[in-house]
Enzyme design. Structure first.
Site, PDB file in Angstrom:
ATOM      1  N   HIS A   7       0.860  -1.298   0.003  1.00  0.00           N
ATOM      2  CA  HIS A   7       0.035   0.041   0.010  1.00  0.00           C
ATOM      3  C   HIS A   7       0.884   1.354  -0.097  1.00  0.00           C
ATOM      4  CE1 HIS A   7       0.511  -0.860   4.311  1.00  0.00           C
ATOM      5  NE2 HIS A   7       0.748   0.522   4.268  1.00  0.00           N
ATOM      6  N   HIS A  79       3.843   7.090   3.923  1.00  0.00           N
ATOM      7  CA  HIS A  79       4.978   6.008   3.423  1.00  0.00           C
ATOM      8  C   HIS A  79       4.265   4.948   2.473  1.00  0.00           C
ATOM      9  CE1 HIS A  79       1.926   4.135   6.742  1.00  0.00           C
ATOM     10  NE2 HIS A  79       2.368   3.062   6.038  1.00  0.00           N
ATOM     11  N   GLU A 130       7.624   1.113   4.813  1.00  0.00           N
ATOM     12  CA  GLU A 130       7.194  -0.177   5.910  1.00  0.00           C
ATOM     13  C   GLU A 130       7.672  -1.311   4.981  1.00  0.00           C
ATOM     14  OE1 GLU A 130       3.199   0.103   6.293  1.00  0.00           O
ATOM     15  OE2 GLU A 130       3.254  -1.004   8.064  1.00  0.00           O
TER      16      GLU A 130
HETATM   17 CO    CO Z   1       1.134   1.123   6.242  1.00  0.00          CO
END
Ligand code: CO
Length: 134
Positions: A7, A79, A130
């Site tokens: 994502h 992020h 991440e």
């Molecule tokens: Co995330």
């Protein structure tokens, strides 16, 4: 080592307006808001054919994204999340190459119930990265 883009997270000042834009203007499939008190955020997931967009809004007093929204008042990309098969192995490799893992350096359970870690943006092209074990 990294696999699919899981994502892209966008911090937004107005979650319902952002969700309405993705649903009504962009024509995307948008979830109901989900409060994640342990992570200090409320999220809305936008499902795209090949990945997800995660709209983030601060929840509670010491949200980890509050400072970001103070600096980026219109919102912004917070992020990106890449998938890895073995997060322990990934953490070891990253440490060996001198990259800093945020927090205590160990993977923890992330917003989707899976082990994650975050890399220091200064070590990753100015982008908060991440990694999520899938
Ligand atoms: Co995330």
């Amino acid at each position: 080592m990294i696999g699919k883009l899981n994502h892209v997270a966008i911090a937004v000042p107005d979650l319902s307006a952002a969700a309405a834009q993705y649903r009504d203007v962009f024509g995307a499939k948008v979830s109901d808001p989900v409060d994640l008190p342990d992570h200090g955020v409320t999220t809305v997931f936008v499902s795209l054919p090949n990945t997800k967009i995660e709209l983030l809004h601060p929840l509670g007093e010491d949200s980890p994204i509050a400072g970001f929204l103070q600096k980026n008042t219109a919102g912004g990309i917070h992020h990106v999340c890449y998938e890895v098969v073995d997060i322990g192995l990934a953490a070891d490799k990253l440490a060996a190459s001198g990259m800093r893992v945020l927090g205590d350096g160990k993977p923890r359970i992330g917003a989707h119930g899976k082990p994650v870690l975050f890399l220091h943006p200064k070590d990753a092209q100015g982008t908060l990265v991440e990694l999520e074990q899938v």
